[in-house]
Design a protein around this motif. Structure first.
Motif, PDB file in Angstrom:
ATOM      1  N   ASP A  92       0.890  -1.164   0.217  1.00  0.00           N
ATOM      2  CA  ASP A  92      -0.003   0.085  -0.007  1.00  0.00           C
ATOM      3  C   ASP A  92       0.802   1.114  -0.181  1.00  0.00           C
ATOM      4  OD1 ASP A  92      -2.999  -1.001   0.753  1.00  0.00           O
ATOM      5  OD2 ASP A  92      -1.669  -1.841   1.822  1.00  0.00           O
ATOM      6  N   VAL A  93       1.960   1.211   0.859  1.00  0.00           N
ATOM      7  CA  VAL A  93       2.779   2.499   1.152  1.00  0.00           C
ATOM      8  C   VAL A  93       4.394   1.821   1.138  1.00  0.00           C
ATOM      9  CG1 VAL A  93       3.525   4.286   2.608  1.00  0.00           C
ATOM     10  CG2 VAL A  93       0.940   3.778   2.361  1.00  0.00           C
ATOM     11  N   GLN A  94       5.248   2.885   0.596  1.00  0.00           N
ATOM     12  CA  GLN A  94       6.571   2.630   0.437  1.00  0.00           C
ATOM     13  C   GLN A  94       7.257   3.662   1.260  1.00  0.00           C
ATOM     14  OE1 GLN A  94       8.492   0.015  -1.180  1.00  0.00           O
ATOM     15  NE2 GLN A  94      10.046   0.786   0.061  1.00  0.00           N
ATOM     16  N   VAL A  95       8.125   3.542   2.198  1.00  0.00           N
ATOM     17  CA  VAL A  95       8.860   4.394   2.968  1.00  0.00           C
ATOM     18  C   VAL A  95      10.224   4.331   2.782  1.00  0.00           C
ATOM     19  CG1 VAL A  95       9.274   5.175   5.502  1.00  0.00           C
ATOM     20  CG2 VAL A  95       6.868   4.344   4.715  1.00  0.00           C
ATOM     21  N   GLY A  96      10.728   5.048   2.694  1.00  0.00           N
ATOM     22  CA  GLY A  96      12.360   5.098   2.708  1.00  0.00           C
ATOM     23  C   GLY A  96      12.989   5.989   1.533  1.00  0.00           C
ATOM     24  N   VAL A  97      14.234   5.780   1.396  1.00  0.00           N
ATOM     25  CA  VAL A  97      15.341   6.627   0.630  1.00  0.00           C
ATOM     26  C   VAL A  97      15.112   5.884  -0.616  1.00  0.00           C
ATOM     27  CG1 VAL A  97      16.774   7.287   2.385  1.00  0.00           C
ATOM     28  CG2 VAL A  97      17.346   5.428   0.746  1.00  0.00           C
ATOM     29  N   ASP A  98      15.365   6.824  -1.692  1.00  0.00           N
ATOM     30  CA  ASP A  98      15.505   6.460  -3.176  1.00  0.00           C
ATOM     31  C   ASP A  98      16.942   5.639  -3.202  1.00  0.00           C
ATOM     32  OD1 ASP A  98      16.016   6.080  -5.880  1.00  0.00           O
ATOM     33  OD2 ASP A  98      14.968   7.399  -6.394  1.00  0.00           O
ATOM     34  N   ASN A  99      17.077   4.244  -3.010  1.00  0.00           N
ATOM     35  CA  ASN A  99      18.451   3.916  -2.757  1.00  0.00           C
ATOM     36  C   ASN A  99      19.211   3.881  -4.087  1.00  0.00           C
ATOM     37  OD1 ASN A  99      18.843   2.140  -0.184  1.00  0.00           O
ATOM     38  ND2 ASN A  99      16.802   2.026  -0.694  1.00  0.00           N
ATOM     39  N   ARG A 100      18.608   3.937  -5.296  1.00  0.00           N
ATOM     40  CA  ARG A 100      19.464   3.907  -6.634  1.00  0.00           C
ATOM     41  C   ARG A 100      20.170   5.193  -6.685  1.00  0.00           C
ATOM     42  NH1 ARG A 100      20.706   4.208 -11.651  1.00  0.00           N
ATOM     43  NH2 ARG A 100      21.710   2.295 -12.580  1.00  0.00           N
ATOM     44  N   LYS A 101      19.191   6.277  -6.434  1.00  0.00           N
ATOM     45  CA  LYS A 101      19.473   7.681  -6.727  1.00  0.00           C
ATOM     46  C   LYS A 101      20.562   8.035  -5.918  1.00  0.00           C
ATOM     47  CE  LYS A 101      17.931  12.465  -6.240  1.00  0.00           C
ATOM     48  NZ  LYS A 101      19.009  12.945  -5.444  1.00  0.00           N
ATOM     49  N   VAL A 102      20.281   7.768  -4.504  1.00  0.00           N
ATOM     50  CA  VAL A 102      21.479   8.323  -3.328  1.00  0.00           C
ATOM     51  C   VAL A 102      22.632   7.411  -3.773  1.00  0.00           C
ATOM     52  CG1 VAL A 102      22.050   8.131  -0.944  1.00  0.00           C
ATOM     53  CG2 VAL A 102      19.538   8.877  -1.666  1.00  0.00           C
ATOM     54  N   ALA A 103      22.727   6.224  -4.175  1.00  0.00           N
ATOM     55  CA  ALA A 103      23.714   5.383  -4.628  1.00  0.00           C
ATOM     56  C   ALA A 103      24.598   6.201  -5.821  1.00  0.00           C
ATOM     57  CB  ALA A 103      23.445   4.013  -4.871  1.00  0.00           C
ATOM     58  N   GLU A 104      23.814   6.692  -6.780  1.00  0.00           N
ATOM     59  CA  GLU A 104      24.467   7.495  -7.727  1.00  0.00           C
ATOM     60  C   GLU A 104      25.085   8.772  -7.077  1.00  0.00           C
ATOM     61  OE1 GLU A 104      22.522   8.510 -11.193  1.00  0.00           O
ATOM     62  OE2 GLU A 104      20.899   6.825 -11.221  1.00  0.00           O
ATOM     63  N   ASP A 105      24.646   9.192  -6.205  1.00  0.00           N
ATOM     64  CA  ASP A 105      25.234  10.513  -5.324  1.00  0.00           C
ATOM     65  C   ASP A 105      26.383   9.978  -4.825  1.00  0.00           C
ATOM     66  OD1 ASP A 105      23.025  11.942  -6.296  1.00  0.00           O
ATOM     67  OD2 ASP A 105      22.123  11.906  -4.096  1.00  0.00           O
ATOM     68  N   ILE A 106      26.546   9.054  -4.161  1.00  0.00           N
ATOM     69  CA  ILE A 106      27.816   8.825  -3.488  1.00  0.00           C
ATOM     70  C   ILE A 106      28.888   8.246  -4.541  1.00  0.00           C
ATOM     71  CG2 ILE A 106      27.101   6.119  -3.008  1.00  0.00           C
ATOM     72  CD1 ILE A 106      29.283   8.438  -0.816  1.00  0.00           C
ATOM     73  N   GLY A 107      28.347   7.739  -5.753  1.00  0.00           N
ATOM     74  CA  GLY A 107      29.115   7.344  -6.875  1.00  0.00           C
ATOM     75  C   GLY A 107      29.895   8.395  -7.442  1.00  0.00           C
ATOM     76  N   ARG A 108      28.992   9.610  -7.563  1.00  0.00           N
ATOM     77  CA  ARG A 108      29.809  10.862  -8.148  1.00  0.00           C
ATOM     78  C   ARG A 108      30.600  11.362  -7.108  1.00  0.00           C
ATOM     79  NH1 ARG A 108      24.327  11.214 -10.681  1.00  0.00           N
ATOM     80  NH2 ARG A 108      23.263  11.997  -8.650  1.00  0.00           N
ATOM     81  N   PHE A 109      30.297  11.430  -5.818  1.00  0.00           N
ATOM     82  CA  PHE A 109      31.137  12.045  -4.932  1.00  0.00           C
ATOM     83  C   PHE A 109      32.501  11.188  -4.891  1.00  0.00           C
ATOM     84  CE2 PHE A 109      33.345  11.658  -0.671  1.00  0.00           C
ATOM     85  CZ  PHE A 109      33.320  13.134  -0.073  1.00  0.00           C
ATOM     86  N   THR A 110      32.346   9.950  -5.225  1.00  0.00           N
ATOM     87  CA  THR A 110      33.718   9.150  -5.370  1.00  0.00           C
ATOM     88  C   THR A 110      34.455   9.399  -6.498  1.00  0.00           C
ATOM     89  OG1 THR A 110      32.538   7.212  -3.945  1.00  0.00           O
ATOM     90  CG2 THR A 110      34.372   6.652  -5.278  1.00  0.00           C
ATOM     91  N   ALA A 111      33.606   9.577  -7.861  1.00  0.00           N
ATOM     92  CA  ALA A 111      34.304  10.113  -8.758  1.00  0.00           C
ATOM     93  C   ALA A 111      35.205  11.231  -8.675  1.00  0.00           C
ATOM     94  CB  ALA A 111      33.213  10.120  -9.991  1.00  0.00           C
ATOM     95  N   SER A 112      34.830  12.209  -7.885  1.00  0.00           N
ATOM     96  CA  SER A 112      35.310  13.648  -7.486  1.00  0.00           C
ATOM     97  C   SER A 112      36.451  13.568  -6.706  1.00  0.00           C
ATOM     98  CB  SER A 112      34.065  14.497  -7.035  1.00  0.00           C
ATOM     99  OG  SER A 112      33.082  14.753  -7.976  1.00  0.00           O
ATOM    100  N   TYR A 113      36.066  12.570  -5.834  1.00  0.00           N
ATOM    101  CA  TYR A 113      37.652  12.405  -4.937  1.00  0.00           C
ATOM    102  C   TYR A 113      38.387  11.575  -5.698  1.00  0.00           C
ATOM    103  CZ  TYR A 113      40.318   9.930  -1.352  1.00  0.00           C
ATOM    104  OH  TYR A 113      41.409   9.459  -0.499  1.00  0.00           O
ATOM    105  N   ILE A 114      38.096  10.728  -6.483  1.00  0.00           N
ATOM    106  CA  ILE A 114      39.463  10.181  -7.306  1.00  0.00           C
ATOM    107  C   ILE A 114      39.999  11.145  -8.380  1.00  0.00           C
ATOM    108  CG2 ILE A 114      39.588   8.391  -9.218  1.00  0.00           C
ATOM    109  CD1 ILE A 114      37.238   6.512  -7.910  1.00  0.00           C
ATOM    110  N   ALA A 115      39.139  11.891  -8.983  1.00  0.00           N
ATOM    111  CA  ALA A 115      39.751  12.991  -9.919  1.00  0.00           C
ATOM    112  C   ALA A 115      40.598  13.909  -9.138  1.00  0.00           C
ATOM    113  CB  ALA A 115      38.799  13.872 -10.650  1.00  0.00           C
ATOM    114  N   ALA A 116      40.253  14.088  -8.038  1.00  0.00           N
ATOM    115  CA  ALA A 116      41.066  15.207  -7.103  1.00  0.00           C
ATOM    116  C   ALA A 116      42.295  14.735  -6.555  1.00  0.00           C
ATOM    117  CB  ALA A 116      40.148  15.972  -6.042  1.00  0.00           C
ATOM    118  N   ARG A 117      42.148  13.680  -5.819  1.00  0.00           N
ATOM    119  CA  ARG A 117      42.887  12.994  -4.871  1.00  0.00           C
ATOM    120  C   ARG A 117      43.917  11.719  -5.672  1.00  0.00           C
ATOM    121  NH1 ARG A 117      41.937  14.068   0.469  1.00  0.00           N
ATOM    122  NH2 ARG A 117      40.745  16.093   0.770  1.00  0.00           N
ATOM    123  N   LEU A 118      43.250  11.139  -6.521  1.00  0.00           N
ATOM    124  CA  LEU A 118      44.239  10.023  -7.009  1.00  0.00           C
ATOM    125  C   LEU A 118      44.207  10.153  -8.501  1.00  0.00           C
ATOM    126  CD1 LEU A 118      41.999   7.266  -5.075  1.00  0.00           C
ATOM    127  CD2 LEU A 118      44.142   8.220  -4.488  1.00  0.00           C
ATOM    128  N   GLY A 119      44.651  11.121  -9.006  1.00  0.00           N
ATOM    129  CA  GLY A 119      45.032  11.520 -10.421  1.00  0.00           C
ATOM    130  C   GLY A 119      44.040  11.041 -11.399  1.00  0.00           C
TER     131      GLY A 119
END
Length: 280
Positions: A92-119
């Motif tokens: 009837d109802v779904q409660v929670g975060v959009d797991n795929r979207k938030v995972a994309e967010d942490i993926g983009r954060f990680t990509a930025s970290y890699i670009a900045a810190r790991l060449g």
């Protein structure tokens, strides 16, 4: 309330929020521990249907395998609220975060970290839970977010089974089998704690860093010492409260939003102090 397990802090916090909301409303809440077993979840729902409970809350392990039991509940006139794991169409109802979207967010954060810190290049290992629909979704989203950094490569994925000691063993195997590994993506709390323990056991904390899901005392320490880069923090207590509130409205035949979104935050050393007090 048919729960995944009682080991992970995420689920016990969800239980606490649900129990608080139930007490406040004068409702009785029974929590069933499935102990990571989808068959046990199905059986529990079928039992509660036979007992004619007023509503069922479920944090599903197998979102497809649980659908027949949910349909049985709804045929019996018992509303079903799904928490965290998305059960499309049958609840009837779904409660929670959009797991795929938030995972994309942490993926983009990680990509930025890699670009900045790991060449702009890094080898990444995934420490997941292959039996968890939600955590598999988090892997897919993470890879999609990571795609913005073409030199970042997921080189291996191992199964921690959503159990901390198994996650540690899987993490140790991941590190030993990937000598050039630089990052581990942990898809849930047991995986993240297990990954930290694996770094300690393999003495690779300086070389390998972690990004992942769900704060804990261990994750807070890792953010402080630099072994953890970022953690997605959900609001499991809020999810529990929202699920009970939705169930009570359904019981009373009041309108309820089909999707109740609960926000998540990417926690780093910069904003950690806002969350630290809960994990001392």
């Amino acid at each position: 309330m048919v729960q995944v397990n009682q080991q992970a802090l995420f689920f016990t916090q969800m239980n606490a929020g649900a129990q608080a909301a139930a007490r406040s409303a004068g409702a009785d809440l029974i929590v069933f521990n499935s102990n990571n077993d989808p068959v046990a979840q199905n059986n529990a729902i079928e039992t509660y249907v036979q007992q004619r409970v007023d509503a069922i809350l479920v944090a599903a392990i197998d979102v497809n395998g649980i659908k027949p039991a949910i349909r049985e509940a709804r045929r019996a006139g018992i509303p079903v609220v799904a928490i965290d794991a998305i059960v499309n169409g049958d609840n009837d109802v779904q409660v929670g975060v959009d797991n795929r979207k938030v995972a994309e967010d942490i993926g983009r954060f990680t990509a930025s970290y890699i670009a900045a810190r790991l060449g702009g290049g890094a080898q990444i290992g995934v420490l997941g839970a292959f039996n968890s629909y939600v955590q598999n979704l988090r892997v897919d989203g993470f890879k999609a977010g990571l795609a913005g950094e073409p030199k970042a490569k997921v080189v291996a994925a191992v199964d921690g089974q959503n159990v901390q000691d198994r996650a540690q063993a899987a993490g140790e195997n991941l590190i030993a089998g990937s000598p050039n590994l630089q990052l581990i993506y942990a898809t849930g709390e047991p995986a993240l704690i297990g990954a930290l323990a694996a770094l300690g056991a393999q003495d690779t904390g300086d070389r390998v860093k972690i990004v992942g899901w769900d704060l804990s005392a261990q994750a807070v320490k890792g953010l402080d010492d630099g072994s953890v880069i970022a953690v997605v923090q959900q609001d499991p207590e809020g999810e529990g409260r929202a699920a009970v509130d939705a169930a009570l409205r359904l019981i009373q035949h009041k309108p309820v939003n089909r999707l109740i979104a609960v926000p998540a935050t990417i926690v780093t050393k910069t904003n950690l102090d806002k969350f630290r007090v809960a994990y001392r």
